[in-house]
Design a protein around this motif. Structure first.
Motif, PDB file in Angstrom:
ATOM      1  N   PRO A 221       0.819  -1.455   0.078  1.00  0.00           N
ATOM      2  CA  PRO A 221      -0.060  -0.108  -0.133  1.00  0.00           C
ATOM      3  C   PRO A 221       0.898   1.413  -0.080  1.00  0.00           C
ATOM      4  N   VAL A 222       0.629   2.067  -1.009  1.00  0.00           N
ATOM      5  CA  VAL A 222       1.627   3.501  -1.143  1.00  0.00           C
ATOM      6  C   VAL A 222       0.656   4.642  -0.533  1.00  0.00           C
ATOM      7  N   THR A 223       1.179   5.547  -0.220  1.00  0.00           N
ATOM      8  CA  THR A 223       0.557   6.768   0.318  1.00  0.00           C
ATOM      9  C   THR A 223       1.024   8.088  -0.300  1.00  0.00           C
ATOM     10  N   ASP A 224       2.328   7.839  -0.865  1.00  0.00           N
ATOM     11  CA  ASP A 224       3.089   8.926  -1.607  1.00  0.00           C
ATOM     12  C   ASP A 224       3.876   8.644  -2.860  1.00  0.00           C
ATOM     13  N   GLY A 225       4.458   9.650  -3.500  1.00  0.00           N
ATOM     14  CA  GLY A 225       5.038   9.594  -4.630  1.00  0.00           C
ATOM     15  C   GLY A 225       6.405   8.731  -4.562  1.00  0.00           C
ATOM     16  N   ILE A 226       6.840   8.939  -3.459  1.00  0.00           N
ATOM     17  CA  ILE A 226       8.155   8.303  -3.179  1.00  0.00           C
ATOM     18  C   ILE A 226       8.219   6.801  -3.086  1.00  0.00           C
ATOM     19  N   ARG A 227       7.206   6.420  -2.577  1.00  0.00           N
ATOM     20  CA  ARG A 227       6.888   4.754  -2.523  1.00  0.00           C
ATOM     21  C   ARG A 227       6.380   4.133  -3.708  1.00  0.00           C
ATOM     22  N   ILE A 228       5.906   5.043  -4.436  1.00  0.00           N
ATOM     23  CA  ILE A 228       5.422   4.830  -5.806  1.00  0.00           C
ATOM     24  C   ILE A 228       6.726   4.692  -6.934  1.00  0.00           C
TER      25      ILE A 228
ATOM     26  N   VAL B  62      -0.592  -0.536  -4.380  1.00  0.00           N
ATOM     27  CA  VAL B  62      -2.000  -0.036  -4.370  1.00  0.00           C
ATOM     28  C   VAL B  62      -2.113   0.670  -3.379  1.00  0.00           C
ATOM     29  N   ALA B  63      -2.716   1.942  -4.011  1.00  0.00           N
ATOM     30  CA  ALA B  63      -3.021   3.117  -3.397  1.00  0.00           C
ATOM     31  C   ALA B  63      -3.606   2.881  -2.225  1.00  0.00           C
ATOM     32  N   ALA B  64      -3.178   3.596  -0.837  1.00  0.00           N
ATOM     33  CA  ALA B  64      -3.827   3.058   0.468  1.00  0.00           C
ATOM     34  C   ALA B  64      -5.171   3.462   0.412  1.00  0.00           C
ATOM     35  N   ALA B  65      -5.668   4.461  -0.388  1.00  0.00           N
ATOM     36  CA  ALA B  65      -6.857   5.246  -0.384  1.00  0.00           C
ATOM     37  C   ALA B  65      -8.167   4.127  -0.972  1.00  0.00           C
ATOM     38  N   ASP B  66      -7.584   3.174  -1.879  1.00  0.00           N
ATOM     39  CA  ASP B  66      -8.296   2.347  -2.355  1.00  0.00           C
ATOM     40  C   ASP B  66      -8.640   1.105  -1.592  1.00  0.00           C
ATOM     41  N   ILE B  67      -8.097   0.620  -0.568  1.00  0.00           N
ATOM     42  CA  ILE B  67      -8.295  -0.166   0.403  1.00  0.00           C
ATOM     43  C   ILE B  67      -8.757   0.088   1.912  1.00  0.00           C
ATOM     44  N   GLU B  68      -8.399   1.303   2.194  1.00  0.00           N
ATOM     45  CA  GLU B  68      -8.944   2.022   3.549  1.00  0.00           C
ATOM     46  C   GLU B  68     -10.403   2.061   3.819  1.00  0.00           C
ATOM     47  N   THR B  69     -11.190   2.182   2.885  1.00  0.00           N
ATOM     48  CA  THR B  69     -12.511   1.948   3.424  1.00  0.00           C
ATOM     49  C   THR B  69     -13.134   0.563   3.390  1.00  0.00           C
ATOM     50  N   LEU B  70     -12.276  -0.277   2.721  1.00  0.00           N
ATOM     51  CA  LEU B  70     -12.703  -1.713   2.956  1.00  0.00           C
ATOM     52  C   LEU B  70     -11.997  -2.132   4.304  1.00  0.00           C
ATOM     53  N   CYS B  71     -11.054  -1.678   4.956  1.00  0.00           N
ATOM     54  CA  CYS B  71     -10.507  -2.215   5.998  1.00  0.00           C
ATOM     55  C   CYS B  71     -10.678  -1.515   7.177  1.00  0.00           C
ATOM     56  N   ARG B  72     -11.958  -0.908   7.357  1.00  0.00           N
ATOM     57  CA  ARG B  72     -12.521  -0.484   8.773  1.00  0.00           C
ATOM     58  C   ARG B  72     -12.909  -1.486   9.498  1.00  0.00           C
ATOM     59  N   ASP B  73     -13.083  -1.266  10.850  1.00  0.00           N
ATOM     60  CA  ASP B  73     -13.602  -2.391  11.714  1.00  0.00           C
ATOM     61  C   ASP B  73     -12.991  -3.633  11.490  1.00  0.00           C
ATOM     62  N   LEU B  74     -11.602  -3.703  11.515  1.00  0.00           N
ATOM     63  CA  LEU B  74     -10.943  -5.018  11.423  1.00  0.00           C
ATOM     64  C   LEU B  74     -11.149  -6.156  12.160  1.00  0.00           C
ATOM     65  N   GLU B  75     -11.510  -5.866  13.658  1.00  0.00           N
ATOM     66  CA  GLU B  75     -11.724  -6.827  14.604  1.00  0.00           C
ATOM     67  C   GLU B  75     -13.182  -7.475  14.199  1.00  0.00           C
ATOM     68  N   LYS B  76     -13.905  -7.206  13.179  1.00  0.00           N
ATOM     69  CA  LYS B  76     -15.076  -8.006  12.674  1.00  0.00           C
ATOM     70  C   LYS B  76     -14.541  -9.001  11.720  1.00  0.00           C
ATOM     71  N   SER B  77     -14.851 -10.190  11.800  1.00  0.00           N
ATOM     72  CA  SER B  77     -14.317 -11.140  10.595  1.00  0.00           C
ATOM     73  C   SER B  77     -15.152 -11.080   9.451  1.00  0.00           C
ATOM     74  N   GLU B  78     -16.771 -10.517   9.539  1.00  0.00           N
ATOM     75  CA  GLU B  78     -17.653 -10.651   8.641  1.00  0.00           C
ATOM     76  C   GLU B  78     -18.344  -9.261   8.516  1.00  0.00           C
ATOM     77  N   ILE B  79     -18.379  -8.623   7.528  1.00  0.00           N
ATOM     78  CA  ILE B  79     -18.791  -7.122   7.326  1.00  0.00           C
ATOM     79  C   ILE B  79     -19.219  -6.937   5.902  1.00  0.00           C
ATOM     80  N   GLU B  80     -20.311  -6.115   6.039  1.00  0.00           N
ATOM     81  CA  GLU B  80     -21.075  -5.627   4.818  1.00  0.00           C
ATOM     82  C   GLU B  80     -20.135  -4.663   4.025  1.00  0.00           C
ATOM     83  N   LEU B  81     -19.418  -5.107   2.910  1.00  0.00           N
ATOM     84  CA  LEU B  81     -18.432  -3.941   2.029  1.00  0.00           C
ATOM     85  C   LEU B  81     -19.203  -3.032   1.169  1.00  0.00           C
TER      86      LEU B  81
END
Length: 425
Positions: free
Chosen positions: A250-257, A308-327
């Motif tokens: 997961p990348v958050t800036d141009g340096i890592r890209i 992968v842009a961190a912004a593209d996975i951040e919204t999918l990876c909220r409430d990580l303590e829950k094993s099942e969640i509606e995406l």
């Protein structure tokens, strides 16, 4: 995963099932007649028995003791066919246990006879000598199983000096009636596969009826035909060449890209550029690097480093303590359009490659904050990304151990696509 089995040969059957094989009334009647004759006239008997491959010769002969418990059945060794002394030892060494007779089986030794054509005649002559001497008071029926009618005729002709011992010159065994085949196939499958039904593997009654056609001359041939279909459900041998290792960054800036670009060939699906990686090693690291392992790794494994842009996975990876969640469907759609997903799915098209660029937005800033605190939860992130991949139609599981005869490794996420397996770290 349990392998599916459907044995077509006697030696491959579960020993506990062999005793349930259907009897052959004609064959049993002939064996009964042989022992009645020996009771009256004495001596031994010899039966050259012909049957097509898969007709049930071995099953019928070797299971005689199941149906006629007063008989003892034994298989003669190859040495006993070639040596009269060994033959006498094996017959005399058989334990009686109050049996009223012995059935000695010679199971298809045509290959020996082809190499040494005198063996059939010598063997039958040894029986003729034993009939008047060492076996005079024994009740022994010798049965030679063969798939060749010509060889059967040779065996019969070899008894010309002592025709009394020949039980029948041209006996042929044909196996169970065709109308019984579907039931036998179903029963055989259930016994060898923990009670599973053939219908679970897309084989219905009509399919079993079809294999009773004249195209299949024996039950063994019909079993093999059904087995060909079932083989599609068995796992292949482990093929390490089918494994692709994908490192998700997961990348958050141009340096890592740009860092990813330095060590990979983005247009070729972010394959690792091994020479670029090697050039970054200092002198000490290069000196300690085992070159043979390095060369094997870079030449053999399909290794990718995919940003992968961190912004593209951040919204999918909220409430990580829950094993099942509606995406979120919107978030799933955005993730499905990433370079990472197209590489995992196998739909990467280098002609449509567009470089990943740094984003300046409130969503990107929120993702940076999220990413700085989520790196301590790799297992939870892996579990959630496996859920994301499954939601997009892929076969993905997290924390999966992969073993080979060489070693073992645990994949953060294991994705199976057709015959290619992708490991995500």
């Amino acid at each position: 995963m349990m392998s599916i089995t459907l044995p077509s040969r006697y030696e491959d059957l579960n020993p506990a099932y062999r005793g349930r094989l259907r009897a052959n009334p004609e064959f049993i009647g002939l064996v009964q007649a042989a022992f009645r004759s020996m009771e009256v006239s004495g001596g031994i008997r010899f039966l050259p028995l012909f049957g097509l491959s898969g007709s049930g010769k071995s099953s019928a002969a070797l299971e005689l003791q199941t149906h006629l418990p007063e008989l003892q059945v034994l298989s003669l060794s190859r040495a006993a066919i070639e040596s009269s002394e060994q033959l006498y030892l094996e017959i005399n060494g058989a334990k009686s246990n109050n049996h009223k007779g012995i059935v000695a089986i010679i199971d298809q030794y045509e290959e020996v006879a082809i190499q040494r054509s005198a063996i059939p005649t010598a063997f039958v002559e040894a029986l003729a000598v034993a009939d008047r001497g060492i076996f005079q008071k024994k009740r022994v029926l010798f049965i030679w199983l063969t798939t060749s009618k010509n060889f059967q005729a040779q065996l019969s002709a070899a008894t010309s000096r002592n025709t009394r011992i020949l039980l029948r010159p041209e006996f042929e065994i044909s196996g169970p009636a065709r109308e019984l085949w579907p039931d036998i196939i179903e029963e055989t499958f259930q016994v060898h596969n923990d009670g599973k039904d053939l219908a679970d593997f897309e084989i219905i009654r009509n399919d079993l009826t079809d294999v009773t056609s004249p195209e299949h001359s024996t039950l063994g041939s019909a079993l093999e035909q059904i087995g060909q279909h079932l083989s599609n459900y068995n796992p292949d041998l482990q093929d390490l060449s089918q494994f692709r290792i994908v490192i998700l960054w997961p990348v958050t800036d141009g340096i890592r890209i740009n860092t990813v670009r330095q060590f990979t060939d983005p247009r070729q699906g972010y394959k690792v550029d091994w020479p670029a990686w090697y050039r970054q090693l200092n002198a000490d690291d290069r000196a300690q690097l085992p070159l043979d392992v390095y060369n094997k790794t870079r030449l053999y494994f399909d290794l990718r480093l995919v940003p992968v842009a961190a912004a593209d996975i951040e919204t999918l990876c909220r409430d990580l303590e829950k094993s099942e969640i509606e995406l979120s469907k919107t978030s799933l759609k955005r993730f499905s359009e990433t370079h990472f997903f197209s590489i995992i799915k196998g739909s990467w098209n280098p002609d449509r490659y567009a470089p990943l660029r740094e984003r300046e937005s409130s969503r990107a800033e929120q993702a940076r904050t999220w990413y700085s605190g989520v790196t301590t939860k790799p297992t939870q992130v892996g579990r959630r990304l496996a859920l994301v991949l499954r939601s997009l139609g892929l076969d993905a599981e997290y924390e999966q151990q992969i073993e080979s005869r060489h070693s073992k490794v645990k994949a953060d996420i294991l994705v199976k696509i057709l015959k290619q397996i992708k490991i995500i770290r």
